[in-house]
Design an enzyme around this catalytic site. Structure first.
Site, short mmCIF file in Angstrom:
data_model
loop_
_atom_site.label_atom_id
_atom_site.label_comp_id
_atom_site.label_asym_id
_atom_site.label_seq_id
_atom_site.Cartn_x
_atom_site.Cartn_y
_atom_site.Cartn_z
N THR A 1 23.28 88.30 30.93
CA THR A 1 24.30 87.37 31.43
C THR A 1 25.72 87.93 31.38
OG1 THR A 1 24.56 86.41 29.22
CG2 THR A 1 22.93 85.37 30.68
N TYR B 1 31.10 87.93 26.49
CA TYR B 1 30.98 87.86 27.95
C TYR B 1 31.82 86.70 28.49
CZ TYR B 1 27.00 90.97 27.04
OH TYR B 1 26.20 91.99 26.61
N GLN C 1 19.41 96.83 20.42
CA GLN C 1 19.72 96.72 21.86
C GLN C 1 20.65 97.86 22.23
OE1 GLN C 1 22.18 93.86 24.89
NE2 GLN C 1 20.88 92.80 23.41
N TYR D 1 19.21 97.91 27.58
CA TYR D 1 20.14 97.25 28.50
C TYR D 1 20.61 98.19 29.62
CZ TYR D 1 24.61 98.84 26.14
OH TYR D 1 25.66 99.53 25.63
N LYS E 1 22.42 100.69 46.56
CA LYS E 1 23.39 99.95 47.39
C LYS E 1 24.83 100.38 47.13
CE LYS E 1 24.20 96.17 44.16
NZ LYS E 1 24.19 94.74 43.94
N ARG F 1 33.47 98.01 37.00
CA ARG F 1 32.73 99.15 37.54
C ARG F 1 33.59 100.04 38.44
NH1 ARG F 1 27.64 95.84 39.80
NH2 ARG F 1 29.37 94.48 40.40
N GLY G 1 20.54 92.46 34.26
CA GLY G 1 21.65 91.58 34.60
C GLY G 1 21.46 91.01 35.99
N ARG H 1 23.07 87.95 38.86
CA ARG H 1 24.13 86.97 39.12
C ARG H 1 23.80 86.02 40.24
NH1 ARG H 1 29.19 90.85 39.81
NH2 ARG H 1 30.19 88.83 39.75
N GLN I 1 18.42 87.69 42.82
CA GLN I 1 18.35 88.81 41.86
C GLN I 1 17.42 88.45 40.70
OE1 GLN I 1 22.33 90.02 40.69
NE2 GLN I 1 22.79 90.90 42.70
N1 NAP Z 1 24.76 95.18 23.96
C1 NAP Z 1 25.64 95.67 24.82
O1 NAP Z 1 26.63 96.30 24.43
C2 NAP Z 1 25.39 95.46 26.28
C3 NAP Z 1 26.11 96.22 27.23
C4 NAP Z 1 25.80 96.03 28.58
C5 NAP Z 1 24.83 95.12 28.96
N2 NAP Z 1 24.18 94.37 28.01
C6 NAP Z 1 23.16 93.36 28.39
O2 NAP Z 1 22.23 93.89 29.29
C7 NAP Z 1 22.26 93.16 30.52
C8 NAP Z 1 21.93 94.07 31.68
O3 NAP Z 1 22.86 95.14 31.79
P1 NAP Z 1 23.95 95.19 32.94
O4 NAP Z 1 24.13 93.81 33.48
O5 NAP Z 1 25.10 95.95 32.37
O6 NAP Z 1 23.33 96.17 34.04
P2 NAP Z 1 22.05 96.16 34.98
O7 NAP Z 1 21.08 95.15 34.55
O8 NAP Z 1 21.61 97.56 35.07
O9 NAP Z 1 22.72 95.77 36.39
C9 NAP Z 1 23.08 94.45 36.67
C10 NAP Z 1 23.76 94.35 38.02
O10 NAP Z 1 22.98 94.93 39.07
C11 NAP Z 1 23.13 94.16 40.26
N3 NAP Z 1 21.77 93.68 40.63
C12 NAP Z 1 20.84 93.10 39.83
N4 NAP Z 1 19.72 92.80 40.51
C13 NAP Z 1 19.92 93.20 41.77
C14 NAP Z 1 19.12 93.17 42.94
N5 NAP Z 1 17.89 92.68 42.94
N6 NAP Z 1 19.65 93.68 44.08
C15 NAP Z 1 20.90 94.19 44.11
N7 NAP Z 1 21.71 94.25 43.01
C16 NAP Z 1 21.23 93.76 41.86
C17 NAP Z 1 24.04 92.99 39.94
O11 NAP Z 1 25.40 93.32 40.21
P3 NAP Z 1 26.14 93.10 41.63
O12 NAP Z 1 25.40 92.05 42.37
O13 NAP Z 1 27.53 92.73 41.29
O14 NAP Z 1 26.07 94.45 42.25
C18 NAP Z 1 23.90 92.89 38.43
O15 NAP Z 1 24.97 92.26 37.80
C19 NAP Z 1 23.66 92.52 30.54
O16 NAP Z 1 23.76 91.43 31.44
C20 NAP Z 1 23.80 92.15 29.09
O17 NAP Z 1 23.05 90.97 28.80
C21 NAP Z 1 24.43 94.57 26.70
#
Ligand code: NAP
Length: 302
Positions: A14, A55, A160, A188, A199, A214, A266, A268, A272
């Site tokens: 999230t 967040y 994590q 993560y 994309k 980003r 992640g 939104r 997705q």
């Molecule tokens: N513990 C920590 O320090 C830490 C750090 C980072 C993340 N996290 C956790 O891990 C989760 C996941 O990591 P993340 O959100 O950084 O990166 P991720 O999961 O690798 O990428 C998420 C992003 O990819 C895009 N996306 C997702 N599904 C898609 C689809 N089907 N088609 C096209 N684009 C898609 C979306 O962004 P757009 O639509 O804007 O392109 C989305 O916000 C976070 O939400 C958070 O809960 C934790």
């Protein structure tokens, strides 16, 4: 019950639901869309959510709490402490209030910062667990040495940390240590914030709102972006040959690593979330795994 038997291999992230106006923002995000996204993820078989007070400085936790308040059955919810503000016990009370619950399923120390405060933070988490405020306790972004410093205080249920085809460094020593110590790894950014989904072109980066963090990530700029997109093109061909989507293939690489309990994706938008859920039961054969690791010059993950 061990945590690994409670959570699906895909969790809903999230981070982007924190919306605009904070340091690590992903640009504007409408709460109604976030709520629909969470509902779609749960309806599609994802049974847990990862959030954090950081967040959007409470925004994402509030959206999660408001969504779950309307549901007959609560999913498993993981949140974090220590990344932003407040005294730690108060931080826990604030999370409980925003999430509209009496008990946090998984509470994680968000970052080992400051390093000298790790033992104090982990002792606070131990006290909170003792007081019945949480069920499982974990950490995030910790090194092996930092994990070892926490273990005498209380055992660690989860770690994590980032893990993707573009960020495999966790495999060197941390995943093997966690496997040996029975610490469940929650990976993560498995899609490297969208970079691994084919994309992200220079035009796409230009179109991101100015407060999307980003934009400042070197991987979203040349020359890195061009190199990454060549690797992604080769990955896309491999996915097609397997009858998989690109996302299913890159996420399956993460979830197929021995010692990784789940990947946090992640999302939104509801579409997705649906695509994320479709990654749940994908497995890779050894040959496909080796071909993928060859594209990204990764020494074997086994
Ligand atoms: N513990 C920590 O320090 C830490 C750090 C980072 C993340 N996290 C956790 O891990 C989760 C996941 O990591 P993340 O959100 O950084 O990166 P991720 O999961 O690798 O990428 C998420 C992003 O990819 C895009 N996306 C997702 N599904 C898609 C689809 N089907 N088609 C096209 N684009 C898609 C979306 O962004 P757009 O639509 O804007 O392109 C989305 O916000 C976070 O939400 C958070 O809960 C934790």
């Amino acid at each position: 019950m061990p945590i690994e038997s409670e959570i699906s291999s895909i969790g809903l992230g999230t981070f982007a639901m924190g919306g605009a106006d904070w340091k690590a923002s992903w640009g504007p995000q409408d709460d109604e869309t976030s709520i629909a996204t969470i509902c779609k993820a749960l309806d599609s078989g994802i049974n847990w959510i990862d959030t954090a007070p950081a967040y959007g400085l409470g925004v994402a936790e509030t959206v999660v709490g408001n969504t779950l308040a309307g549901l007959a059955e609560r999913p498993f919810v993981a949140t974090k402490l220590g990344r932003c503000w407040n005294e730690k016990r108060k931080e826990c009370e604030d999370s409980l209030r925003r999430l509209k619950t009496d008990v946090i399923d998984l509470y994680q120390v968000h970052w080992p910062i400051p390093d000298e405060g790790i033992e104090e933070a982990w002792s606070t988490v131990a006290d909170l667990k003792q007081a019945g405020k949480l069920r499982y306790a974990g950490v995030s972004n910790f090194s092996v040495e930092q994990l070892k410093r926490c273990q005498p205080i209380m055992s660690i249920d989860t770690l994590q940390s980032p893990l993707s085809l573009l960020e495999p460094s966790l495999l060197d020593s941390i995943v093997p240590f966690c496997r040996e110590q029975n610490i469940q790894v929650l990976a993560y950014s498995p899609m490297q914030k969208g970079l691994l989904l084919g994309k992200v072109t220079p035009a796409y980066v230009n179109s991101l709102p100015s407060d999307d963090h980003r934009k400042a990530d070197p991987n979203f700029q040349e020359p890195h972006l061009g190199v990454i997109n060549q690797q992604v093109q080769a990955t896309q061909k491999l996915a097609q040959s397997q009858g998989l989507t690109l996302q299913q293939l890159v996420v399956a690489w993460v979830t197929s690593i021995s010692g990784v309990t789940a990947a946090i994706l992640g999302c939104r938008t509801p579409s997705q979330a649906e695509a994320a859920a479709s990654c749940k039961s994908v497995t890779l054969d050894a040959e496909t795994k080796a071909a993928l690791e060859n594209i990204f010059s990764i020494t074997s993950s086994d």
